[in-house]
Design a protein around this motif. Structure first.
Motif, PDB file in Angstrom:
ATOM      1  N   GLY A 176      -2.888  12.197   3.161  1.00  0.00           N
ATOM      2  CA  GLY A 176      -2.095  11.076   2.675  1.00  0.00           C
ATOM      3  C   GLY A 176      -2.351   9.783   3.430  1.00  0.00           C
ATOM      4  O   GLY A 176      -1.528   8.869   3.421  1.00  0.00           O
ATOM      5  N   THR A 177      -3.504   9.709   4.108  1.00  0.00           N
ATOM      6  CA  THR A 177      -3.829   8.486   4.833  1.00  0.00           C
ATOM      7  C   THR A 177      -4.150   7.358   3.853  1.00  0.00           C
ATOM      8  O   THR A 177      -4.907   7.557   2.903  1.00  0.00           O
ATOM      9  CB  THR A 177      -5.040   8.734   5.749  1.00  0.00           C
ATOM     10  N   ALA A 178      -3.541   6.208   4.082  1.00  0.00           N
ATOM     11  CA  ALA A 178      -3.851   5.038   3.258  1.00  0.00           C
ATOM     12  C   ALA A 178      -4.920   4.214   3.962  1.00  0.00           C
ATOM     13  O   ALA A 178      -4.988   4.199   5.187  1.00  0.00           O
ATOM     14  CB  ALA A 178      -2.599   4.203   3.042  1.00  0.00           C
ATOM     15  N   LEU A 179      -5.771   3.555   3.175  1.00  0.00           N
ATOM     16  CA  LEU A 179      -6.876   2.795   3.766  1.00  0.00           C
ATOM     17  C   LEU A 179      -6.913   1.369   3.248  1.00  0.00           C
ATOM     18  O   LEU A 179      -6.732   1.132   2.058  1.00  0.00           O
ATOM     19  CB  LEU A 179      -8.224   3.423   3.392  1.00  0.00           C
ATOM     20  N   ILE A 180      -7.170   0.447   4.174  1.00  0.00           N
ATOM     21  CA  ILE A 180      -7.566  -0.903   3.765  1.00  0.00           C
ATOM     22  C   ILE A 180      -9.043  -0.988   4.098  1.00  0.00           C
ATOM     23  O   ILE A 180      -9.436  -0.878   5.258  1.00  0.00           O
ATOM     24  CB  ILE A 180      -6.766  -1.983   4.516  1.00  0.00           C
ATOM     25  N   TRP A 181      -9.863  -1.099   3.078  1.00  0.00           N
ATOM     26  CA  TRP A 181     -11.315  -1.030   3.232  1.00  0.00           C
ATOM     27  C   TRP A 181     -11.868  -2.443   3.107  1.00  0.00           C
ATOM     28  O   TRP A 181     -11.981  -2.975   2.011  1.00  0.00           O
ATOM     29  CB  TRP A 181     -11.878  -0.111   2.139  1.00  0.00           C
ATOM     30  N   ILE A 182     -12.146  -3.073   4.261  1.00  0.00           N
ATOM     31  CA  ILE A 182     -12.678  -4.434   4.255  1.00  0.00           C
ATOM     32  C   ILE A 182     -14.188  -4.325   4.174  1.00  0.00           C
ATOM     33  O   ILE A 182     -14.816  -3.719   5.040  1.00  0.00           O
ATOM     34  CB  ILE A 182     -12.294  -5.180   5.554  1.00  0.00           C
ATOM     35  N   SER A 183     -14.780  -4.873   3.122  1.00  0.00           N
ATOM     36  CA  SER A 183     -16.218  -4.717   3.003  1.00  0.00           C
ATOM     37  C   SER A 183     -16.787  -5.737   2.052  1.00  0.00           C
ATOM     38  O   SER A 183     -16.138  -6.142   1.096  1.00  0.00           O
ATOM     39  CB  SER A 183     -16.549  -3.317   2.496  1.00  0.00           C
ATOM     40  N   HIS A 184     -18.028  -6.170   2.346  1.00  0.00           N
ATOM     41  CA  HIS A 184     -18.667  -7.044   1.382  1.00  0.00           C
ATOM     42  C   HIS A 184     -19.529  -6.223   0.448  1.00  0.00           C
ATOM     43  O   HIS A 184     -20.175  -6.753  -0.435  1.00  0.00           O
ATOM     44  CB  HIS A 184     -19.516  -8.088   2.095  1.00  0.00           C
ATOM     45  N   ASP A 185     -19.559  -4.917   0.674  1.00  0.00           N
ATOM     46  CA  ASP A 185     -20.417  -4.056  -0.127  1.00  0.00           C
ATOM     47  C   ASP A 185     -19.637  -3.551  -1.342  1.00  0.00           C
ATOM     48  O   ASP A 185     -18.817  -2.644  -1.243  1.00  0.00           O
ATOM     49  CB  ASP A 185     -20.900  -2.895   0.739  1.00  0.00           C
ATOM     50  N   LEU A 186     -19.911  -4.159  -2.482  1.00  0.00           N
ATOM     51  CA  LEU A 186     -19.114  -3.843  -3.659  1.00  0.00           C
ATOM     52  C   LEU A 186     -19.324  -2.405  -4.136  1.00  0.00           C
ATOM     53  O   LEU A 186     -18.468  -1.840  -4.802  1.00  0.00           O
ATOM     54  CB  LEU A 186     -19.428  -4.830  -4.781  1.00  0.00           C
ATOM     55  N   SER A 187     -20.465  -1.793  -3.766  1.00  0.00           N
ATOM     56  CA  SER A 187     -20.678  -0.401  -4.171  1.00  0.00           C
ATOM     57  C   SER A 187     -19.695   0.516  -3.461  1.00  0.00           C
ATOM     58  O   SER A 187     -19.089   1.384  -4.090  1.00  0.00           O
ATOM     59  CB  SER A 187     -22.101   0.060  -3.839  1.00  0.00           C
ATOM     60  N   THR A 188     -19.542   0.343  -2.153  1.00  0.00           N
ATOM     61  CA  THR A 188     -18.605   1.236  -1.454  1.00  0.00           C
ATOM     62  C   THR A 188     -17.177   0.936  -1.892  1.00  0.00           C
ATOM     63  O   THR A 188     -16.386   1.859  -2.068  1.00  0.00           O
ATOM     64  CB  THR A 188     -18.712   1.142   0.086  1.00  0.00           C
ATOM     65  N   VAL A 189     -16.854  -0.321  -2.096  1.00  0.00           N
ATOM     66  CA  VAL A 189     -15.497  -0.654  -2.533  1.00  0.00           C
ATOM     67  C   VAL A 189     -15.216   0.007  -3.883  1.00  0.00           C
ATOM     68  O   VAL A 189     -14.174   0.638  -4.077  1.00  0.00           O
ATOM     69  CB  VAL A 189     -15.303  -2.187  -2.633  1.00  0.00           C
TER      70      VAL A 189
ATOM     71  N   LEU B 184       0.847  -1.186   0.000  1.00  0.00           N
ATOM     72  CA  LEU B 184       0.000   0.000   0.000  1.00  0.00           C
ATOM     73  C   LEU B 184       0.886   1.240   0.000  1.00  0.00           C
ATOM     74  O   LEU B 184       1.804   1.356   0.816  1.00  0.00           O
ATOM     75  CB  LEU B 184      -0.818  -0.037   1.302  1.00  0.00           C
ATOM     76  N   ALA B 185       0.632   2.169  -0.934  1.00  0.00           N
ATOM     77  CA  ALA B 185       1.382   3.427  -0.971  1.00  0.00           C
ATOM     78  C   ALA B 185       0.647   4.455  -0.118  1.00  0.00           C
ATOM     79  O   ALA B 185      -0.544   4.300   0.152  1.00  0.00           O
ATOM     80  CB  ALA B 185       1.486   3.902  -2.414  1.00  0.00           C
ATOM     81  N   PRO B 186       1.322   5.517   0.302  1.00  0.00           N
ATOM     82  CA  PRO B 186       0.625   6.558   1.049  1.00  0.00           C
ATOM     83  C   PRO B 186      -0.566   7.089   0.253  1.00  0.00           C
ATOM     84  O   PRO B 186      -0.467   7.278  -0.958  1.00  0.00           O
ATOM     85  CB  PRO B 186       1.684   7.656   1.224  1.00  0.00           C
ATOM     86  N   GLY B 187      -1.680   7.290   0.913  1.00  0.00           N
ATOM     87  CA  GLY B 187      -2.861   7.835   0.257  1.00  0.00           C
ATOM     88  C   GLY B 187      -3.608   6.833  -0.608  1.00  0.00           C
ATOM     89  O   GLY B 187      -4.643   7.152  -1.182  1.00  0.00           O
ATOM     90  N   GLU B 188      -3.121   5.607  -0.670  1.00  0.00           N
ATOM     91  CA  GLU B 188      -3.776   4.610  -1.516  1.00  0.00           C
ATOM     92  C   GLU B 188      -4.916   3.920  -0.757  1.00  0.00           C
ATOM     93  O   GLU B 188      -4.848   3.736   0.456  1.00  0.00           O
ATOM     94  CB  GLU B 188      -2.757   3.563  -1.974  1.00  0.00           C
ATOM     95  N   ILE B 189      -5.959   3.545  -1.480  1.00  0.00           N
ATOM     96  CA  ILE B 189      -7.084   2.846  -0.856  1.00  0.00           C
ATOM     97  C   ILE B 189      -7.265   1.507  -1.559  1.00  0.00           C
ATOM     98  O   ILE B 189      -7.453   1.462  -2.779  1.00  0.00           O
ATOM     99  CB  ILE B 189      -8.387   3.659  -0.974  1.00  0.00           C
ATOM    100  N   ILE B 190      -7.171   0.412  -0.789  1.00  0.00           N
ATOM    101  CA  ILE B 190      -7.466  -0.881  -1.395  1.00  0.00           C
ATOM    102  C   ILE B 190      -8.680  -1.502  -0.727  1.00  0.00           C
ATOM    103  O   ILE B 190      -8.947  -1.281   0.451  1.00  0.00           O
ATOM    104  CB  ILE B 190      -6.284  -1.880  -1.359  1.00  0.00           C
ATOM    105  N   GLY B 191      -9.418  -2.260  -1.508  1.00  0.00           N
ATOM    106  CA  GLY B 191     -10.590  -2.953  -0.985  1.00  0.00           C
ATOM    107  C   GLY B 191     -10.239  -4.409  -0.727  1.00  0.00           C
ATOM    108  O   GLY B 191      -9.533  -5.033  -1.517  1.00  0.00           O
ATOM    109  N   LEU B 192     -10.705  -4.926   0.408  1.00  0.00           N
ATOM    110  CA  LEU B 192     -10.483  -6.337   0.732  1.00  0.00           C
ATOM    111  C   LEU B 192     -11.855  -6.976   0.857  1.00  0.00           C
ATOM    112  O   LEU B 192     -12.645  -6.589   1.722  1.00  0.00           O
ATOM    113  CB  LEU B 192      -9.700  -6.418   2.039  1.00  0.00           C
ATOM    114  N   VAL B 193     -12.165  -7.899  -0.048  1.00  0.00           N
ATOM    115  CA  VAL B 193     -13.480  -8.534  -0.022  1.00  0.00           C
ATOM    116  C   VAL B 193     -13.292 -10.044   0.073  1.00  0.00           C
ATOM    117  O   VAL B 193     -12.173 -10.542  -0.019  1.00  0.00           O
ATOM    118  CB  VAL B 193     -14.322  -8.182  -1.278  1.00  0.00           C
ATOM    119  N   GLY B 194     -14.378 -10.751   0.249  1.00  0.00           N
ATOM    120  CA  GLY B 194     -14.256 -12.205   0.277  1.00  0.00           C
ATOM    121  C   GLY B 194     -15.272 -12.841   1.186  1.00  0.00           C
ATOM    122  O   GLY B 194     -15.961 -12.170   1.949  1.00  0.00           O
ATOM    123  N   GLU B 195     -15.326 -14.150   1.092  1.00  0.00           N
ATOM    124  CA  GLU B 195     -16.285 -14.961   1.832  1.00  0.00           C
ATOM    125  C   GLU B 195     -16.214 -14.691   3.336  1.00  0.00           C
ATOM    126  O   GLU B 195     -15.140 -14.471   3.877  1.00  0.00           O
ATOM    127  CB  GLU B 195     -15.939 -16.429   1.553  1.00  0.00           C
TER     128      GLU B 195
END
Ligand SMILES: Nc1ncnc2c1ncn2[C@@H]1O[C@H](COP(=O)(O)OP(=O)(O)OP(=O)(O)O)[C@@H](O)[C@H]1O
Ligand SMILES: Nc1ncnc2c1ncn2[C@@H]1O[C@H](COP(=O)(O)OP(=O)(O)OP(=O)(O)O)[C@@H](O)[C@H]1O
Ligand code: SF4
Ligand SMILES: [Mg+2]
Ligand SMILES: [Mg+2]
Lengths: 340, 322
Positions: free
Chosen positions: B205-218, B31-42
């Motif tokens: 520059g906050t980086a986020l790991i966005w864990i969600s099952h909601d594909l719209s927000t991701v 993850l780079a600074p300011g980057e947002i990644i989505g983590l989804v899954g069962e």
């Protein structure tokens, strides 16, 4: 169909006792007394035998409070609720939790499971205590309900903290179903589930309804899921029901400006060659239940409000086969706007 | 850009009476600074445990058994508890899936927020109150000033969730792990939170790991998406690539289960079967028992293969010539 649940003019006001400092402070005009919260404000509705009533509305509008009153675990401040003709809770008194026929699946699956009990005992406790299954048959019963909600029956001897969020949610669902209720109050039952498990649970609810005629109050902010499972829908705004009718009529021809706004706000996720999503929030903020506005609660955000709306409280009236609480319900045409 | 967070081959296991639960089993992400990644899954696939592991919050009998977590150039696995604690809340924060894990039931909202602020800076009572009210307003709590004196149980489910988000953002950390942060929130509030998160990423520059099952927000928030199944990442790529051209059969099944694709009252499409037990997983691809494309080769574990951040862990990825 007869009414299984009959809520009559029920209200819930939460009052916070003032501390000594606050009482002295307010006497000298240097601070305020805590304000009462009007969580549910004069709500009447019926839930018919075997139907699924969806309840939607913005966060904080009073859905859980209304659900808890209908489940008989929170006494109303005024009004009453009947279950199958019997008082479920009496005005201002203690809840009369005489029946196990209504069960509730709570919004917070973490807080609702006793951390010191094994999952198998959590599920078996109620049915055994009420003689629904014998002690010797309870292990098999637990296995059956665990597999019904898609969990491995072998996990019965684990503790709640050993499960993921969605797994705990399913344990809470299994516990409620094991009581063989006639009615379920489901408070955001699928909110923490990924879409494939969500589909599995929603299908399970649909099946229970088909096979056992289970009646449900289904609380959710996810309009897609609510529409999918509900026969009728009630739309709530700041403590009041503003529109109630069949899922089809409410979704396809809403007659309350708030319902219209809510439907328009559903994010449209388009996945074809590209992925596009647009959020269209309802303008303005949900007003505070600590200080509810006069007249129609929605008037500050309503694109159709006129002077009367700021002073006169709309009551639920029959319009086009559903009930709507809007002063302008009969004259407004809300169909022109983009369908969801 | 240099990575803010670099997780390599992370594995976190729980020793239980019935065997070792391999909750996370070889997760790699950066993850780079300011980057947002989505983590989804069962459900149960290890998303939350991945988050806990990054923050050093795995309690026994759980243990990080393998791998590394480098944050701002520093290895966090094996770091003494005191040092981890001083990083948490200041440089790294987590919004827990369970808001009651953050909120103390016997303290008012104001007291909890003040404690969080005081832990990292000297701040007066009035200033703390003003900061707390401001941030609660930003996450969409009406009448925030008056709500500060409430206890958690006096708030609705969605309000508690927003208070938990507000507390995580108080000290403008470099990394926030948000675990199902908007599950109880309606669309209008979600939109407000998403806007807030985006501006935080852009401005601080906050980086986020966005864990969600909601594909719209991701989709609205993240640039990249990682799909987890049974403790492993099974697919990764840009949001556009993964959702519009999924290559793993599990990702495909996930997209097919969206309620918007079904007729009201009819059963939703669901992936048949259930995720295997993590203490006794089948050899090979964990999805094989449920997979319509499985062949004999699938009894061997596929690698995550691909290039340029687009990867899939499957012997017969979709979209390949047969
Ligand atoms: N025990 C309590 N004491 C004081 N106020 C309360 C209590 N329980 C709920 N409230 C207040 O009542 C209002 C309605 O809360 P409720 O939990 O019913 O909302 P909700 O519609 O379920 O919201 P959400 O979608 O966020 O769960 C809120 O303003 C809340 O703060
Ligand atoms: N303390 C524990 N002991 C044993 N197993 C555990 C423990 N905590 C988690 N697990 C197991 O680890 C797996 C991963 O859990 P995790 O909470 O990370 O799932 P998740 O992907 O966040 O799921 P969800 O979407 O349901 O929240 C689950 O199968 C869970 O049962
Ligand atoms: S009563 Fe007035 S303010 Fe309320 S919804 Fe109808 S038009 Fe809008
Ligand atoms: Mg609620
Ligand atoms: Mg989780």
């Amino acid at each position: 169909m007869s009414a299984l649940v009959d809520v009559r003019a029920a209200s819930k006001v939460f009052r916070q006792p003032a501390t000594l400092v606050e009482r002295i402070g307010s006497a000298f005009g240097v601070c305020e007394l805590p304000r009462p919260v009007h969580a549910v404000d004069d709500v009447s509705l019926e839930i018919r035998n075997g139907e699924v009533l969806g309840l939607v509305g913005e966060s904080g509008c009073g859905k859980s409070t209304l659900g808890r009153m209908i489940a008989g675990i929170l006494p109303p401040s005024a009004g009453s609720a009947l279950f199958d003709g019997m008082p479920l809770l009496a005005g201002a008194g203690r809840p009369v939790k005489s029946t196990t026929r209504v069960q509730m699946i709570f919004q917070d699956p973490f807080a609702s499971l006793d951390p010191r009990m094994r999952v198998g005992d959590i599920i078996a406790e109620g049915p055994v205590a009420h003689g629904l299954v014998s002690k010797s048959a309870s292990a098999a019963d637990v296995s059956r309900w665990l597999s019904t909600v898609g969990l491995d029956p072998q996990v019965a001897d684990r503790y709640p903290h050993q499960f993921s969020g969605g797994q705990r949610q399913r344990i809470a669902i299994a516990r409620a179903l094991a009581m063989r209720p006639d009615m379920l109050v489901c408070d955001e039952p699928v909110a923490s589930l990924d879409v494939s498990i969500q589909a599995q649970i929603v299908n399970l609810f649909l099946k229970l309804r088909r096979d056992l005629g289970l009646t449900m109050l289904f609380i959710s902010h996810d309009l897609g899921v609510v529409r999918h499972v509900s026969d009728r829908i009630a739309i709530m705004y700041l403590g009041r029901i503003v529109e109630i009718g069949t899922a089809r009529s409410v979704f396809e021809r809403p007659r309350h400006p708030y319902t219209r706004a809510l439907l328009d706000s559903v994010p449209r996720l388009r996945i074809d060659d590209r992925v596009e999503v647009d959020f269209r929030p309802i303008r303005g903020e949900l007003p505070s239940p600590l200080d509810p506005p006069a007249g129609c609660h929605f008037h500050m955000r309503c694109p159709h409000a006129n002077e009367a709306c700021a002073v006169q409280r709309p009551t639920l009236l029959h319009v086009e086969g559903r009930e709507v609480a809007c002063l302008r319900a009969t004259e407004l045409d809300l169909s022109g706007e983009a369908p969801p | 850009m240099t990575a803010l967070l670099e997780v390599r081959d992370l594995a976190t296991h729980f020793a239980t009476r019935t065997g070792v639960v391999r909750a996370v089993d070889g997760v790699t992400l950066s993850l780079a600074p300011g980057e947002i990644i989505g983590l989804v899954g069962e459900s149960g696939s290890g998303k939350s445990v991945t988050g806990f592991s990054i923050l050093g919050l795995v309690d026994p009998p759980g243990r990080i058994v393998r791998g590394s977590v480098r944050f701002e150039g520093r290895e966090l696995v094996g770091l003494p508890h005191g040092e981890l604690r001083s990083l948490r809340g200041r440089r790294i924060a987590m919004v827990f899936q369970d808001p009651s894990a953050t909120l103390n039931p016997v303290l008012t909202i104001l007291d909890q927020m003040r404690l969080a602020l005081e832990a990292h800076e000297r701040i007066g009572k009035a200033a703390a109150r003003a900061r707390a009210a401001e941030i609660l307003t930003r996450v969409g709590i009406p009448d925030a000033g008056r709500r500060l004196d409430s206890y958690p149980h006096q708030l609705s489910g969605g309000m508690r969730q927003r208070v938990a988000i507000a507390i995580a953002l108080l000290n403008r950390p470099a990394l926030v792990v948000c675990d199902e942060p908007t599950t109880a929130l309606d669309v209008s509030i979600q939109a407000q939170i998403l806007a807030e998160m985006k501006s935080l990423a852009r401005e601080s520059g906050t980086a986020l790991i966005w864990i969600s099952h909601d594909l719209s927000t991701v989709s609205a928030l993240a640039s990249r998406i990682l799909v987890m199944y049974a403790g492993r990442v099974v697919e990764e790529g840009t949001v556009g690539d993964v959702l519009s051209a999924p290559r793993h059969p599990y990702t495909r099944g996930l997209l097919d289960s969206l309620p918007s694709l079904a007729t009201p009252g009819q059963d939703l499409r669901q992936i048949p079967g259930a995720m295997p037990s993590l203490s006794d997983p089948p050899p090979g691809c964990a999805f094989a028992p449920r997979c319509a494309h499985a062949v004999d080769a699938c009894t061997a574990m596929p690698d995550l293969v691909g290039a340029g951040g687009r990867g899939v862990r499957c012997h017969r990825p979709l979209g390949d010539a047969p």
